[in-house]
Motif scaffolding. Structure first.
Motif, mmCIF file in Angstrom:
data_model
loop_
_atom_site.group_PDB
_atom_site.id
_atom_site.type_symbol
_atom_site.label_atom_id
_atom_site.label_comp_id
_atom_site.label_asym_id
_atom_site.label_seq_id
_atom_site.Cartn_x
_atom_site.Cartn_y
_atom_site.Cartn_z
ATOM 1 N N GLN A 121 9.423 3.106 25.500
ATOM 2 C CA GLN A 121 8.414 3.363 26.521
ATOM 3 C C GLN A 121 8.906 4.390 27.542
ATOM 4 O O GLN A 121 10.102 4.672 27.644
ATOM 5 C CB GLN A 121 8.049 2.062 27.236
ATOM 6 C CG GLN A 121 7.492 0.981 26.312
ATOM 7 C CD GLN A 121 6.202 1.406 25.642
ATOM 8 O OE1 GLN A 121 5.273 1.895 26.289
ATOM 9 N NE2 GLN A 121 6.133 1.214 24.325
ATOM 10 N N ALA A 122 7.983 4.934 28.314
ATOM 11 C CA ALA A 122 8.328 5.926 29.335
ATOM 12 C C ALA A 122 7.715 5.570 30.684
ATOM 13 O O ALA A 122 7.534 6.448 31.530
ATOM 14 C CB ALA A 122 7.881 7.313 28.892
ATOM 15 N N THR A 123 7.397 4.291 30.875
ATOM 16 C CA THR A 123 6.889 3.812 32.155
ATOM 17 C C THR A 123 8.016 3.094 32.886
ATOM 18 O O THR A 123 8.638 2.179 32.330
ATOM 19 C CB THR A 123 5.701 2.850 31.957
ATOM 20 O OG1 THR A 123 4.652 3.524 31.253
ATOM 21 C CG2 THR A 123 5.169 2.363 33.303
ATOM 22 N N VAL A 124 8.268 3.493 34.110
ATOM 23 C CA VAL A 124 9.410 2.945 34.849
ATOM 24 C C VAL A 124 9.165 1.476 35.189
ATOM 25 O O VAL A 124 8.123 1.110 35.745
ATOM 26 C CB VAL A 124 9.653 3.754 36.142
ATOM 27 C CG1 VAL A 124 10.845 3.173 36.916
ATOM 28 C CG2 VAL A 124 9.897 5.223 35.826
ATOM 29 N N ARG A 125 10.150 0.638 34.854
ATOM 30 C CA ARG A 125 10.073 -0.789 35.143
ATOM 31 C C ARG A 125 10.262 -1.069 36.642
ATOM 32 O O ARG A 125 10.756 -0.215 37.394
ATOM 33 C CB ARG A 125 11.166 -1.527 34.373
ATOM 34 C CG ARG A 125 10.905 -1.673 32.888
ATOM 35 C CD ARG A 125 12.118 -2.295 32.222
ATOM 36 N NE ARG A 125 11.786 -2.934 30.957
ATOM 37 C CZ ARG A 125 12.701 -3.434 30.126
ATOM 38 N NH1 ARG A 125 13.993 -3.382 30.431
ATOM 39 N NH2 ARG A 125 12.315 -4.012 28.992
ATOM 40 N N LYS A 160 10.804 5.218 15.213
ATOM 41 C CA LYS A 160 10.005 4.553 14.187
ATOM 42 C C LYS A 160 8.724 3.970 14.763
ATOM 43 O O LYS A 160 7.643 4.229 14.266
ATOM 44 C CB LYS A 160 10.826 3.450 13.503
ATOM 45 C CG LYS A 160 12.006 3.981 12.685
ATOM 46 C CD LYS A 160 12.762 2.833 12.028
ATOM 47 C CE LYS A 160 13.926 3.349 11.181
ATOM 48 N NZ LYS A 160 14.678 2.250 10.533
ATOM 49 N N LYS A 161 8.850 3.186 15.823
ATOM 50 C CA LYS A 161 7.681 2.539 16.405
ATOM 51 C C LYS A 161 7.546 2.987 17.860
ATOM 52 O O LYS A 161 8.004 2.320 18.783
ATOM 53 C CB LYS A 161 7.808 1.024 16.334
ATOM 54 C CG LYS A 161 7.838 0.483 14.903
ATOM 55 C CD LYS A 161 7.960 -1.028 14.908
ATOM 56 C CE LYS A 161 7.989 -1.569 13.484
ATOM 57 N NZ LYS A 161 8.114 -3.055 13.462
ATOM 58 N N SER A 162 6.927 4.106 18.063
ATOM 59 C CA SER A 162 6.748 4.630 19.405
ATOM 60 C C SER A 162 5.673 5.702 19.393
ATOM 61 O O SER A 162 5.392 6.303 18.348
ATOM 62 C CB SER A 162 8.065 5.227 19.931
ATOM 63 O OG SER A 162 7.865 5.852 21.169
ATOM 64 N N ALA A 163 5.072 5.938 20.544
ATOM 65 C CA ALA A 163 4.074 7.012 20.645
ATOM 66 C C ALA A 163 4.736 8.375 20.591
ATOM 67 O O ALA A 163 4.065 9.381 20.364
ATOM 68 C CB ALA A 163 3.295 6.859 21.954
ATOM 69 N N ARG A 169 11.351 14.185 22.526
ATOM 70 C CA ARG A 169 10.099 13.989 23.224
ATOM 71 C C ARG A 169 10.159 12.760 24.125
ATOM 72 O O ARG A 169 9.685 12.783 25.268
ATOM 73 C CB ARG A 169 8.952 13.830 22.208
ATOM 74 C CG ARG A 169 7.567 13.689 22.833
ATOM 75 C CD ARG A 169 7.182 14.940 23.599
ATOM 76 N NE ARG A 169 5.862 14.799 24.203
ATOM 77 C CZ ARG A 169 5.310 15.693 24.995
ATOM 78 N NH1 ARG A 169 5.984 16.807 25.289
ATOM 79 N NH2 ARG A 169 4.109 15.506 25.493
ATOM 80 N N LEU A 170 10.771 11.681 23.618
ATOM 81 C CA LEU A 170 10.905 10.465 24.415
ATOM 82 C C LEU A 170 11.763 10.739 25.650
ATOM 83 O O LEU A 170 11.429 10.328 26.766
ATOM 84 C CB LEU A 170 11.523 9.343 23.576
ATOM 85 C CG LEU A 170 11.836 8.031 24.316
ATOM 86 C CD1 LEU A 170 10.564 7.436 24.915
ATOM 87 C CD2 LEU A 170 12.515 7.044 23.363
#
Length: 224
Positions: A121-125, A160-163, A169-170
């Motif tokens: 994910q790329a949303t800050v926790r 494998k399992k990511s947008a 890119r991530l």
């Protein structure tokens, strides 16, 4: 002064004794000599007491000066030690109190990727936001004129399992997310940019390889 007073006292005492031994000496002269002798003895005692107090005060002041000199030497030693430690950190890349380490001319703070983001994910926790709040304060206080680069790093495992289709890119999206958050906390957008490092600079293991590094460059940011 004490010697003169003591001499005079001796003379008067002798005179009084002589007068007392002469039957023809008037009583009033004898009494006057005794009275002056007594007064001089009192003045001598007072002067001796004053001298003793002065010597005591002098000793106390000397002790205070010695204590102050000792404390001054200690503080100077602490300053020298702090300067030496700072110089060592600059040479060896040691971490300072705010978590920044030296890398050449830059200062770098590393934040674990797992603290900032959920897997893929790329949303800050929330926990990551608390750490970024702290870092934003440091950037604004200590490095308010410096250029800042936010680097996104990943491990080398294929996506494998990511947008996001690639690690590059991530890492780009994560760096952008951190950059945007820091700007929202007052870091000037004109002096901060992001860079996608992907898995190009791995650490000792996969967990530590997943990270965001905030690099404070020595170059000052330019307005406009």
């Amino acid at each position: 002064m004490f010697q003169r007073m003591h001499t005079r006292l001796t003379l008067i005492a002798g005179a009084a004794a002589a007068l007392g031994g002469c039957a023809g000496v008037p009583q009033d002269e004898y009494d006057l000599a005794v009275q002056e002798n007594t007064q001089l003895r009192e003045r001598l005692a007072q002067a001796q007491n004053a001298l003793e107090r002065a010597e005591t005060d002098k000793r106390v002041l000397n002790e205070r000066v010695a204590d102050r000199d000792t404390e001054l030497s200690r503080l100077r030693g602490e300053v020298v030690n702090a300067q030496t430690e700072a110089a060592v950190r600059r040479r060896t890349g040691g971490t300072d109190a705010d978590g920044f380490e030296s890398r050449g001319d830059a200062r770098v703070v590393t934040i674990a990727g797992d603290l900032l983001f959920a897997s893929g994910q790329a949303t800050v926790r929330k926990a990551g936001r608390a750490e970024l709040d702290r870092i934003a304060g440091v950037l604004n206080d200590r490095f308010s004129d410096n250029l800042i680069r936010v680097e996104g790093h990943t491990d080398s495992d294929p996506i494998k399992k990511s947008a996001w289709k690639t690690n590059e890119r991530l890492s780009s999206e994560r760096a952008l997310a951190v950059e945007a958050y820091l700007v929202s906390k007052g870091v000037d957008a004109a002096r901060i940019y992001s860079a996608a490092m992907g898995s190009s600079r791995p650490k000792a293991d996969k967990q530590t390889s997943r990270r965001v590094e905030i690099v404070v460059l020595e170059t000052e940011a330019t307005s406009g």
